[in-house]
Design a protein around this motif. Structure first.
Motif, PDB file in Angstrom:
ATOM      1  N   ALA A  74     -16.038  18.964 -12.692  1.00  0.00           N
ATOM      2  CA  ALA A  74     -15.268  17.762 -12.999  1.00  0.00           C
ATOM      3  C   ALA A  74     -14.711  17.200 -11.698  1.00  0.00           C
ATOM      4  N   LEU A  75     -14.823  15.897 -11.543  1.00  0.00           N
ATOM      5  CA  LEU A  75     -14.224  15.206 -10.396  1.00  0.00           C
ATOM      6  C   LEU A  75     -12.878  14.667 -10.859  1.00  0.00           C
ATOM      7  N   VAL A  76     -11.785  15.125 -10.233  1.00  0.00           N
ATOM      8  CA  VAL A  76     -10.442  14.805 -10.716  1.00  0.00           C
ATOM      9  C   VAL A  76      -9.546  14.393  -9.547  1.00  0.00           C
ATOM     10  N   PRO A  77      -8.525  13.582  -9.810  1.00  0.00           N
ATOM     11  CA  PRO A  77      -7.535  13.309  -8.767  1.00  0.00           C
ATOM     12  C   PRO A  77      -6.792  14.596  -8.410  1.00  0.00           C
TER      13      PRO A  77
ATOM     14  N   THR B 144       0.841  -1.206   0.000  1.00  0.00           N
ATOM     15  CA  THR B 144       0.000   0.000   0.000  1.00  0.00           C
ATOM     16  C   THR B 144       0.872   1.250   0.000  1.00  0.00           C
ATOM     17  N   LEU B 145       0.548   2.182  -0.909  1.00  0.00           N
ATOM     18  CA  LEU B 145       1.308   3.422  -1.030  1.00  0.00           C
ATOM     19  C   LEU B 145       0.628   4.596  -0.359  1.00  0.00           C
ATOM     20  N   GLY B 146      -0.673   4.614  -0.383  1.00  0.00           N
ATOM     21  CA  GLY B 146      -1.396   5.740   0.199  1.00  0.00           C
ATOM     22  C   GLY B 146      -2.808   5.820  -0.334  1.00  0.00           C
ATOM     23  N   VAL B 147      -3.462   6.903  -0.043  1.00  0.00           N
ATOM     24  CA  VAL B 147      -4.852   7.107  -0.457  1.00  0.00           C
ATOM     25  C   VAL B 147      -4.909   8.326  -1.367  1.00  0.00           C
ATOM     26  N   GLU B 148      -5.487   8.140  -2.538  1.00  0.00           N
ATOM     27  CA  GLU B 148      -5.628   9.209  -3.520  1.00  0.00           C
ATOM     28  C   GLU B 148      -6.952   9.937  -3.292  1.00  0.00           C
ATOM     29  N   GLU B 149      -6.895  11.262  -3.202  1.00  0.00           N
ATOM     30  CA  GLU B 149      -8.100  12.063  -2.974  1.00  0.00           C
ATOM     31  C   GLU B 149      -8.592  12.667  -4.284  1.00  0.00           C
ATOM     32  N   PHE B 150      -9.908  12.702  -4.441  1.00  0.00           N
ATOM     33  CA  PHE B 150     -10.528  13.343  -5.596  1.00  0.00           C
ATOM     34  C   PHE B 150     -11.211  14.642  -5.159  1.00  0.00           C
ATOM     35  N   VAL B 151     -11.112  15.652  -6.010  1.00  0.00           N
ATOM     36  CA  VAL B 151     -11.699  16.959  -5.738  1.00  0.00           C
ATOM     37  C   VAL B 151     -12.559  17.368  -6.923  1.00  0.00           C
TER      38      VAL B 151
END
Length: 288
Positions: A236-239, A159-166
């Motif tokens: 738009a929902l984007v990383p 596991t590297l981490g958690v990607e957030e979407f905005v």
């Protein structure tokens, strides 16, 4: 049978043409055809249907293809491993990922990798969808994959981490963080083209909120979505990691948050060089 014959037939399948495959392989078309006929003779059955304008795999060819790809990948990894063990130029590290991560996460990591390991080449394989990435890794495409957590992966995973979407909206928007996605339920969205893994993610997230987003415009490119949203074509929902530091639009955090876990995964325990790359990803925190 030889690995060269495997390479020839895989290239013909990928290109869909003997002519294009011969050009790519720098051999004559008769020589290419001869080698593939020799391979089919050794196998004992045709592997290709030769059609007037293209070629396609026979049922035997479809059964054969994944093993051929695996054999070619194993041979290339064996060469790289031998070079590493022999203290030679350290060969080439193959990294597979999805488009959004090659845009937002990997560039600073690859820059640091080059500074630390200038003699190790990187070959990057990019995929539109996490399922496509997992399938390519199952066929042995790369030393390591960087992407969303694959379901039921039988090998090594870290596991590297958690990607957030905005959410991105125009600079003149009066909305402020955090925002509930349901406020955009009746608006036209900047959406992703079918086949892009983010299209499935956006649809699934909005479905959880009780609505189906309708697309005012669709884009193939992850980097294009926030630009179009900032221009006023729709939310738009984007990383978050794909957004540049200087950005004209308004970036809104989502409540409840939209996140996905990212992992590095391999077929088996990674060799020292691959492990060093995974460790560098951890040091960078993936810039999530």
């Amino acid at each position: 049978m030889s690995l060269r014959q495997f390479e020839y037939l895989v290239t013909v399948v990928d290109e869909g043409s003997f002519t294009r495959a011969a050009e790519l392989l720098h051999v004559t078309q008769p020589a290419l055809s001869h080698q593939i006929r020799a391979l089919e003779k050794a196998v004992g059955t045709p592997l290709l249907d030769r059609l007037p304008r293209t070629v396609r795999l026979t049922p035997a060819g479809r059964a054969w293809l994944p093993f051929a790809r695996q054999a070619l990948a194993d041979a290339e990894r064996a060469l790289t491993a031998a070079r590493r063990a022999g203290g030679l130029e350290c060969g080439e590290l193959h990294v597979a990922t999805v488009y959004s991560l090659s845009l937002g996460v990997l560039p600073p990591v690859l820059r640091e990798w080059r500074a630390r390991h200038p003699d190790v080449r990187i070959r990057l394989f990019e995929h539109r969808h996490a399922d496509e990435l997992r399938e390519a890794m199952a066929e042995g495409q790369a030393d390591v994959a960087i992407g969303p957590e694959p379901a039921n992966w039988p090998g090594f995973a870290h596991t590297l981490g958690v990607e957030e979407f905005v959410v991105v909206v125009p600079a003149d928007s009066e909305l402020r963080s955090p925002v509930d996605l349901r406020v955009f339920a009746d608006e036209g969205w900047v959406h992703y083209a079918p086949g892009n893994g983010l299209a499935d993610l956006v649809d699934a997230v909005c479905r959880e909120r009780g609505f189906q987003p309708w697309a005012r415009v669709r884009t193939e490119q992850t980097a294009t979505a926030p630009v179009l949203a900032a221009a006023g074509l729709g939310p738009a929902l984007v990383p978050r990691n794909v957004l540049p530091e200087a950005f004209d639009g308004v970036v809104l955090h989502v409540d409840p948050p939209v996140r996905r876990s990212l992992v590095a995964y391999c077929h088996k325990e990674p060799d020292p060089l691959t492990r060093a790359f995974i460790a560098l990803l951890g040091e960078a925190g993936c810039e999530l």
